[in-house]
Structures are given as C-alpha cells and as structure tokens.
Design a protein around this motif. Structure first.
Motif, mmCIF file in Angstrom:
data_model
loop_
_atom_site.group_PDB
_atom_site.id
_atom_site.type_symbol
_atom_site.label_atom_id
_atom_site.label_comp_id
_atom_site.label_asym_id
_atom_site.label_seq_id
_atom_site.Cartn_x
_atom_site.Cartn_y
_atom_site.Cartn_z
ATOM 1 N N PRO A 153 -33.773 112.679 -47.494
ATOM 2 C CA PRO A 153 -34.920 112.881 -48.395
ATOM 3 C C PRO A 153 -35.216 114.369 -48.591
ATOM 4 C CG PRO A 153 -35.425 111.226 -46.729
ATOM 5 C CD PRO A 153 -34.132 111.858 -46.322
ATOM 6 N N ASP A 155 -37.874 116.280 -48.199
ATOM 7 C CA ASP A 155 -38.582 116.984 -47.132
ATOM 8 C C ASP A 155 -37.660 117.320 -45.977
ATOM 9 O OD1 ASP A 155 -40.905 116.995 -48.536
ATOM 10 O OD2 ASP A 155 -41.936 115.475 -47.343
ATOM 11 N N ALA A 156 -36.738 116.416 -45.653
ATOM 12 C CA ALA A 156 -35.783 116.691 -44.571
ATOM 13 C C ALA A 156 -34.832 117.811 -44.965
ATOM 14 C CB ALA A 156 -35.013 115.422 -44.226
ATOM 15 N N TRP A 382 -34.046 113.076 -40.085
ATOM 16 C CA TRP A 382 -35.053 112.016 -40.149
ATOM 17 C C TRP A 382 -36.237 112.340 -39.253
ATOM 18 C CZ3 TRP A 382 -35.353 108.729 -43.916
ATOM 19 C CH2 TRP A 382 -34.212 108.383 -44.619
ATOM 20 N N LEU A 385 -39.062 114.424 -40.825
ATOM 21 C CA LEU A 385 -40.036 113.765 -41.698
ATOM 22 C C LEU A 385 -41.370 113.580 -40.987
ATOM 23 C CD1 LEU A 385 -37.812 111.085 -43.482
ATOM 24 C CD2 LEU A 385 -38.499 113.349 -44.290
#
Length: 747
Positions: A153, A155-156, A382, A385
């Motif tokens: 994602p 943000d990661a 992960w 996050l």
C-alpha cells in the motif's frame, strides 16, 4: 578546565584548517564574484526534491550536496575542495551519493557558518557521471529496495524506505504532515535507535552462535560499517555509529556504564572531523535525544513506575525525556508543539525495532536470496501501516499541533513546559508512594509483604487510573499555561484588518471582509504555512482568492488555503497560456475554476472594494514577474474611513512607469506591499511616488537572495515609511481603528 580548554582549542584549530582548505586558491574569488564556472564535483548526498522559489520559474527542482574538486573560471583551471549545494532541474533527480560528474553553473555565496560555502545554480545537465564500484552497488541495492515495495500500500511504500534507509522522498504529503504533527518524523531519520537495534540483533545472533566476545565485537563493527554505507553517512547516523564503536570498545574493556563519556567522546570526534555538524539541526537533535536518555531516562522510568506498569513506564520515559530536551530546538524549526507526541511515540514504538530488523535483514538478503528478501521487506512494510495509522489518528485530534513562538522566547517557553512536565510526573510519583498502605508483617520474622503498586482500595485505584492519563494531561496543562504569551497572534479573537502571513520566502496577504471571511492574495510556497495562518485568523470563507502570478512561492500553498474553506472566486494572471499542473489539479479537486484577470476588473466583497490595475489588457510579451496582478483594496472601517492597500506581486521596475500612468497623479495608498520580497529589481518608483504610511515586505529569514535589497530599504527610510518585515516580525497584523493603523506581530 584544562581538558575543556584543550578540546575547545582543538575544535577551533580544526575549523581554521578546514576553512582554509575549503576556500584555498581561486575558488574564493569566484564565490565572492558569484561567477559562472565549469566544475567537476563529487556528490556527498542523494538528490532530493525541493520547492524552489519563484525566480526559478516554479518547475520541479532538485538539490544535491556536493564537493567541487576541480573548476575552470575565466579560462583558468584549478583544484578545489569546496562543499556546495547544487540546485538543478529534473535531470539532476537521479544523482546519487559518491558520483563524480561535470557541470556548469553560477556560484552564489551562502551565509557564514553554513556547512556549504556556496549555492551552485546549475545551468547544464550533469555530464560524465561515474561512481566507484562500491557506491554504485549500494545505490543499486537501495533502488532494488524501493522497487521491491511496489506491491505494498502507498503508506508502506512511503514509510519503510525512511524507517530503514532514511529515504524520505516517497511519502505522500498528507502522511508527511501527519507524521510531523504527531512528533513521529524522527522515525524516518536513521539514528542511534536504528544502530542500537542492528547491534543488538548482531550481538544476540553472535551469542546464539557462541562466538567469543572479540568476534562479536568485530562482527558488530563490520555491521555498523555496512549499515552506514547503506543508509548514507548522515550526521545522526555518524554520531550513532561513532558512539556504537566506542561502546564496543567499552564492552571489550569491561567499562559498560560510561554512557555520558561515550557520548561526549563521540561528539568530540565527529566535530573534529567535521566542525560544521555543530550547526546541523539533525545532529543537534540526535545528540540531545541521546543525552536526555542518559541523564533522564532512568529517573523518568523510576518515577513513572510508581503508577504505571514497568514496561509501559519504560516506553513512556524515553519519548518524554527526549521531548523535554529537544522541544526548545524543534520550535526553532517549526513554531509549534506536537501535543500528542508522547502517546503517539508510545503507541508506535513497539513495532519500530521489528520494522528495522526485518527491513535490514531483507535488504541484506535481496542480492543473495531475492525471494526471501522481498518477503522480509513486505512483512516490515505491513508493520509500518500501524505507524501510519497512529500518525493519522493522533494528527486528527483537536489541538494536535499547538502554534508556538519561535526564537529565544519560544525556546524558553518550550523548556518551561518540559520542566513543568517533569515536575508534575515527579510530584505524582511522590503522591503515589505516600498513598501506599503500610505493608503488614509476615509472621514472626517481620518480613514485609508488598501489596500492589499504588496502594490498595479506592485511593490506589484512583492513582493507577490517573497514571494512565498523567503524561498527556500534564503536557496539555503545561502548554496551556504558556499559550497566552507564546501563541502566534492572529487568532479569531484578535482585532485585525490586514495580515501579512509569515510564509517564509513567499507572499501571502489576507484582507478581512467580514467576521469569518477575507480576500486572500497569494498562497505562499508551502501548504501548511499559509493554511495555519488562515486557521489562526479564523478565516472560513474566501470571497476572492488572488494568485498574482504563477511562481511557486505564490501558489505553492494553494491546497492549504482551500482545504476546509468555502472559496467563491479565484483570479489569476500569468505570462503563459496554461496554468501549472499543480494549480489546475488543486482547483479541480476543490471544484473551482480560475478566471484570468487584467486591468479594469473591479468588485466588492463585504467591507472591501477591490480593483485590478495591472496587467493592461493590451500588455503582451511580459515576463512572469511582470505579468503579476496589481490589486488595490479599499477596506471600509468602523470609524467611517477606509484603508487603501496596494498589492504588487513580483512586478519589476521596467513596467512601473506604465503602472504609474494607469494609477494617475492623485493615486495614494496607506499600505504598500513591496514587490518581489524587496528585491532590487522591484525598483523604488512606487515608494517615492505613493509615499505610503506602511510597507509590508514578505520575505524569508536569512534567504539566499539578499532580500530585501539595501536600495529598497534606503528608499523606504528616506520616504519615512514604516517597514514591516515578516522575516523580523513574523506574521504582521494591521488593525485600523480610530483613524490609526495599529501593528501586532508574532514576535
């Protein structure tokens, strides 16, 4: 005293030696004359994107720290060893640490005491780029790291490169803002914490393999060297690495409890190597954070253990101690306090070691076992996050970032707040101890049997519950007690009619038209600065937003202006046919359309009448600065009079005679916004012709362009005009009442 004087003398000697080396030969004359040169450079950092001032045309710009090793000026070739900051276009975005290259450009002297001697404005693309095999391999590995994160994602993908490699170029703006408002930005700066995680992992692994002490030390130092190569030798990394090496030596010698001595020796060694680290904020903050843990960490933990579980007390003690030591420096960089910094750090802290270790192991495995390496990186990604979620959640709470004064007053206030926090925690720990019930004797031996922490019964329960909320409550109370004197003026209750927002090297002027409404002229260079100013002024509705021209220092903060506010009309001017993509996208996202304006356009908004006087409709072939909108605003005040303001964008002196003819011989103003931040090319025609009561100069402190120019200031002084500069006064508020203009400033 002898040791102290000796160390001071040594540092002074190194400054003198290195300064003479930096400016040896013809390079000093070239910098003094701001000459154009052809140079060979060695990059000492990776290229990073910057928001360049408007004079560069508003396009994407990149800067690179580098050292000039050879230069040609006026037909003479010579060697040099001069650190510079290169400013170039998009073609510089791929330059990486260790590359050797050739380019041409202009030297501009920087202020004394800076880590670089000059700004090198590149006029050509970097050519003949080469890199040592090791540097090229490390740069390739870092690129592979970023590429491996593509399935994760956003943000990661934004956080993991920063938390593992110190690469902050991949964050989205909203995530960057959330991290800043919650005091979590330090997690993206590789520092002592990361070094401690790496060393701890190596030592545990060595112990599991039953390696002798000397072997673990060798492996630890080797891992530190590889770590520094991978993340780049930034100041905080160097400080942590040097201290780690000294710590390894201490372990080998059996002296493990001399942390303060290790820190002092590390700082001394680094300053002898590079004295300019003393003026580097990241280095100063890194040292202060470590010093806080050495001096206060254990004591804070003991106090907190009186009413918190031991693991939680340890977790709270570290960010609390660091906050107390670092806050006075942080408010110099950003004049605000992150109210929820401590709880946010406590919430994010548990996953940080796992992210660092998994990220470093995954990076090491990428060249050898790519599949396993990517799996480790994805696991670390992960976990980031959680950090992003913590940052976003806390940043959206009320009063997440409290406005605070800068300068000595702000530093003193932040220090006072920190001391109040420590006093409160120490006081509560004393109350908790006094609230314990006497321990009953256990049989005839009289051995005491301890009960639960905080005593038994209702009082003990109350103390334990209070402990869980003590830290944020005390921080809020300490900050609230200082707000009256430290908050930047401009809250909605402050009387004001005109505001020149302190947006650094850019423009942002606000004219009040109603209780919560205003005309806004220009948006400054950065989103958060202009947005915070409007929030502080209580502006919820923008009757007219004027973008005088399309340079970044006038439109860069557009998103911050529009966010959360109702905007009725947008006017702009530009020498180009199309709007910059960033402006078009921002307006489209807020459902707005921009209207190109020209001389003769008029309107009324609440208590203000406005008129555009420039550019003339028949003006063609203008530069972007000369295409600036010149807007007059007549503000009706309660006493029945009016205040007349003339806002001039970045209009230059060649067009001023034409403007004066359009204004007419009887034109007068009370307040004149000086053109182009007081640059010499803004001219003195308006100053001598209009003779305003006050002049606003929106300019960044210690800017690299010499703004405002001495000629402009001399003309203002000769005309008897009151000069109001944002670099000296902060945000300037003008209040028109009883026929007078009163001045309020944030400093």
């Amino acid at each position: 005293m002898l040791v102290l004087c000796s160390c001071t003398g040594l540092l002074a000697l190194m400054v003198g030696i290195q300064q003479s080396q930096r400016l040896a030969g013809p390079i000093e004359e070239a910098i003094a004359a701001e000459e154009s040169i052809t140079a060979r450079l060695v990059a000492t950092g990776d290229a990073s994107k910057v928001q360049a001032p408007g004079q560069f045309g508003g396009g994407p710009r990149f800067n690179v720290k580098a050292t000039i090793v050879e230069a040609t000026s006026a037909g003479t070739r010579f060697e040099a060893n001069t650190p510079v900051l290169v400013l170039g276009g998009p073609e510089w975005s791929g330059v990486r640490f260790g590359e050797r290259l050739r380019t041409s450009g202009t030297l501009v002297r920087t202020d004394s005491g800076q880590a670089v001697e000059a700004l090198f404005i590149a006029s050509t693309v970097p050519a003949e780029r080469t890199a040592a095999p090791l540097d090229a391999w490390v740069s390739g590995l870092r690129a592979d790291f970023v590429q491996a994160l593509s399935p994760l994602p956003p943000d990661a993908r934004g956080l993991l490169p920063g938390m593992v490699l110190g690469d902050k170029e991949h964050q989205a703006d909203d995530l960057k803002e959330a991290m800043r408002r919650t005091g979590l930005t330090h997690l993206l700066t590789v520092s002592g914490a990361n070094v401690s995680y790496v060393l701890g992992f190596v030592y545990l692994l060595g112990s599991a393999l039953r390696l002798p002490r000397w072997a673990k030390a060798v492996v630890g130092v080797a891992s530190l060297a590889g770590f520094v190569l991978l993340v780049r030798p930034e100041p905080s990394v160097l400080r942590a690495a040097v201290m780690g090496c000294i710590g390894v030596a201490a372990v080998l010698s059996g002296r493990r409890r001399a942390s303060l001595s290790f820190l002092s020796l590390a700082v001394l060694v680094l300053l002898v190597m590079d004295p300019w680290l003393a003026a580097n904020y990241s280095f100063v903050l890194s040292v202060l954070a470590t010093l806080s843990l050495v001096l206060l960490g254990a004591a804070c933990s003991r106090w907190l253990q009186q009413f918190l579980p031991v693991p939680l007390a340890h977790a709270v003690a570290m960010p609390m101690a660091a906050q107390v030591f670092c806050a006075p420096v942080i408010v110099q960089l950003q004049p605000e306090l992150a109210l929820y910094s401590i709880p946010a750090n406590v919430a994010a802290g548990p996953v940080v070691p796992f992210i660092t270790i998994a990220g470093m192991v995954g990076t090491a495995l990428l060249p050898l076992l790519p599949g396993i390496g990517e799996l480790m990186l994805h696991a670390a990604g992960w976990m980031t996050l959680w950090v992003a979620g913590v940052a976003r959640w806390f940043s959206e709470l009320p009063l997440a970032a409290l406005p605070w004064a800068g300068g000595p007053l702000g530093a003193a206030g932040a220090a006072a707040a920190g001391l109040a926090l420590l006093w409160g925690v120490r006081r509560m720990s004393g109350l908790s101890r006094s609230g314990r019930s006497p321990a009953p004797e256990d049989g005839p031996t009289g051995i005491a049997r301890r009960r639960g922490r905080g005593g038994s019964g209702a009082r003990g329960l109350i103390l334990r519950l209070a402990g869980w909320t003590a830290v944020p409550a005390l921080l809020a109370g300490a900050a609230a007690g200082l707000l009256a004197s430290l908050l930047v003026p401009g809250g909605s209750e402050q009387p004001w009619d005109v505001a020149a927002c302190d947006v650094g090297q850019g423009d942002g002027v606000v004219v009040r038209t109603g209780d919560r409404s205003a005309i806004v002229v220009d948006a400054g260079p950065e989103t958060d600065m202009m947005g915070r100013c409007l929030d502080g002024l209580g502006v919820e509705r923008i009757d007219v937003l004027v973008l005088t021209h399309m340079h970044l220092d006038h439109y860069g903060g557009l998103d911050g202006v529009l966010a959360g506010r109702q905007t009725e009309r947008v006017l702009y001017s530009s020498a180009k046919e199309a709007l910059p993509e960033a402006v078009h996208t921002s307006l489209q996202a807020h459902g707005l359309a921009a209207e190109r304006a020209a001389g003769g356009l008029t309107g009324s908004s609440g208590a203000a009448d406005w008129a555009v006087h420039w550019p003339a409709e028949d003006s063609g072939g203008l530069s972007e600065n000369d295409a600036s909108l010149v807007v007059e605003i007549k503000l009706r005040v309660d006493t029945g009079g009016e205040v007349r303001i003339l806002l001039t964008g970045d209009l230059e002196q060649e067009q001023l005679p034409r403007l004066m003819r359009r204004l007419g011989p009887d034109f007068t103003v009370d307040v004149l916004k000086i053109s182009h931040h007081g640059a010499r090319n803004g001219g003195t025609t308006l100053i001598t012709g209009l003779r305003p009561a006050a002049a606003l100069i929106s300019v960044g402190a210690e800017n690299d362009y010499g703004h405002p120019a001495a000629e402009i200031l001399s003309a203002l002084q000769a005309a008897g005009v009151q000069v109001l500069r944002t670099d000296q006064l902060g945000t300037v508020l003008l209040d028109a009442d009883h026929g007078e203009l009163s001045v309020l400033t944030s400093r």
